[in-house]
Design a protein around this motif. Sequence first.
Motif, PDB file in Angstrom:
ATOM      1  N   SER A   1       0.839  -1.209   0.000  1.00  0.00           N
ATOM      2  CA  SER A   1       0.000   0.000   0.000  1.00  0.00           C
ATOM      3  C   SER A   1       0.869   1.252   0.000  1.00  0.00           C
ATOM      4  N   VAL A   2       1.953   1.205   0.783  1.00  0.00           N
ATOM      5  CA  VAL A   2       2.867   2.352   0.802  1.00  0.00           C
ATOM      6  C   VAL A   2       3.463   2.576  -0.584  1.00  0.00           C
ATOM      7  N   GLU A   3       3.806   1.486  -1.284  1.00  0.00           N
ATOM      8  CA  GLU A   3       4.365   1.608  -2.632  1.00  0.00           C
ATOM      9  C   GLU A   3       3.387   2.310  -3.570  1.00  0.00           C
ATOM     10  N   GLY A   4       2.096   1.908  -3.508  1.00  0.00           N
ATOM     11  CA  GLY A   4       1.098   2.554  -4.348  1.00  0.00           C
ATOM     12  C   GLY A   4       0.929   4.020  -4.010  1.00  0.00           C
ATOM     13  N   GLU A   5       0.944   4.333  -2.714  1.00  0.00           N
ATOM     14  CA  GLU A   5       0.805   5.731  -2.307  1.00  0.00           C
ATOM     15  C   GLU A   5       2.011   6.562  -2.749  1.00  0.00           C
ATOM     16  N   VAL A   6       3.206   5.966  -2.710  1.00  0.00           N
ATOM     17  CA  VAL A   6       4.396   6.693  -3.146  1.00  0.00           C
ATOM     18  C   VAL A   6       4.331   6.964  -4.638  1.00  0.00           C
ATOM     19  N   ARG A   7       3.800   6.002  -5.416  1.00  0.00           N
ATOM     20  CA  ARG A   7       3.616   6.273  -6.850  1.00  0.00           C
ATOM     21  C   ARG A   7       2.645   7.431  -7.050  1.00  0.00           C
TER      22      ARG A   7
ATOM     23  N   THR B   1      -4.349   4.201   6.569  1.00  0.00           N
ATOM     24  CA  THR B   1      -4.094   3.908   7.980  1.00  0.00           C
ATOM     25  C   THR B   1      -3.126   2.738   8.040  1.00  0.00           C
ATOM     26  N   TYR B   2      -1.943   2.980   8.556  1.00  0.00           N
ATOM     27  CA  TYR B   2      -0.893   1.980   8.532  1.00  0.00           C
ATOM     28  C   TYR B   2      -0.594   1.479   9.941  1.00  0.00           C
ATOM     29  N   PRO B   3      -0.004   0.287  10.038  1.00  0.00           N
ATOM     30  CA  PRO B   3       0.364  -0.231  11.366  1.00  0.00           C
ATOM     31  C   PRO B   3       1.335   0.702  12.079  1.00  0.00           C
ATOM     32  N   ARG B   4       1.370   0.559  13.406  1.00  0.00           N
ATOM     33  CA  ARG B   4       2.205   1.436  14.216  1.00  0.00           C
ATOM     34  C   ARG B   4       3.675   1.346  13.820  1.00  0.00           C
ATOM     35  N   GLU B   5       4.128   0.161  13.418  1.00  0.00           N
ATOM     36  CA  GLU B   5       5.530   0.006  13.055  1.00  0.00           C
ATOM     37  C   GLU B   5       5.904   0.775  11.785  1.00  0.00           C
ATOM     38  N   LEU B   6       4.930   1.050  10.915  1.00  0.00           N
ATOM     39  CA  LEU B   6       5.211   1.768   9.669  1.00  0.00           C
ATOM     40  C   LEU B   6       5.009   3.281   9.786  1.00  0.00           C
ATOM     41  N   ARG B   7       4.471   3.724  10.899  1.00  0.00           N
ATOM     42  CA  ARG B   7       4.175   5.164  11.004  1.00  0.00           C
ATOM     43  C   ARG B   7       5.415   6.039  10.903  1.00  0.00           C
TER      44      ARG B   7
END
Length: 447
Positions: free
Chosen positions: A192-198, A211-217
């Motif tokens: 999901s982060v990859e898609g958002e970065v694109r 909304t991402y897990p706490r470890e990715l915030r």
Amino acid sequence: MIRNSLRLRLLVGAAVAIAVALAIAWGAMGWVFDRHIERRVQAELTTQAVPLLAGLSAAGGVPALDEEPADPRFGVPASGLYWQVYATKGQLRSRSLWDSRLPAAMNPPTDDWGARQAAGPFGQQLLLVERKVRLEPGQPHVTIQLAYDLARLAPAQREFGREMALFLVILWVVLAIAAWVQVTLGLRPLASVEGEVRRLRRDASARLAGTYPRELRPLTEAIDALAGAREADVTRARRRAADLAHGLKTPLAALAAQSARAREAGADAAADGLDTAIAAVRGAVDGELARTRIGLVQNEGRATPALPLAERLVQVIEATEAGERIAFSVEGSAEAMLPFAGDDAAELLGPLLENAARHAHRRVVVTVRADAGETLVSVSDDGPGLDAARHGDAVLRGARLDLAGDGHGLGLAIARELAEASGGMLELRPGPLGGLEVRLSWSPQSS
């Protein structure tokens, strides 16, 4: 390959860890099984001792047995099951011992059965249970020993080890599949982060909205901060480009006026020199502004509907001297989108339409298409066209194929650089109207 893939690292690490854990478990369960089966043999020997004790007597310290145990293995030499009784004045032993003896007892207990392992006759390793008992009050103790060959347990141990190994291999496969599912689910937020970065690459004002897990915030917050800084840089660069254009416009206009006065005064040579210098400065400014625009396009990449933009540009060109004599045709799909902001898209299509209008005899056709995610824009004219050998020169910065015109040779070059900066491609080819066709295309991966 593993070094460059987090997924493979996790999967290989999980597979190895599971294999090591199951191998340890296999060894531990084999040891537990060996201890368990030895306890069962010890219990069986103790049970065998009950009828032996029941028929045993020791008159005057000489042991005697009314009836030998019924187990037939006691009567077969070297059968692996033995008994032996000895007192101060004699001893008895099973026929299975033949002319051998069991190892001497080492302080056997008197209140319970003791167990130990020892080397026995016939080269066998024995499990011994032994005990001292007093058959009658006042009589000396009698030592009773029963033994079992531990080698007889080896087939059961091997069979258990094979079956356990097969079970653990199946368990390893199941756990490896579970680890694959776990890793896949765990890494899904990164996709999901990859898609958002694109999306950030296409739109400088976008942010990571999921909304991402706490470890990715921490990662997503750092990316958002970087995107904010990049948007601010883009805005500042646009302002500097606009300030440069406006700042040079007035001095160039003043120089053009001075050139006109010099020409009116009869100083044609000086006026020609000024006009040449003014044209060179304008070309250099336009080139630098285009280069700035291209750099911004690489960072921004917003989308603009292609068909309405082409229609608006055609209306503007139709009002010019070159466009009055041309019949323009704009056709295609309203869903086609150019991966630019509006100004950048106009800077891309405008020079193409102007060139087509300048070289066409009567007609210019603009076609816009969107098919399976691919965007295609073509501008065709019925002019004299261009030799295929000169297509490469036409898109070089500063190249002028029509020396009679008043351009700076930047139109096609800027259009090509803008297209390539957004992941697209510009091609020159013979057109369907007999003249030149300029084709722009963007694949789904570039949009």
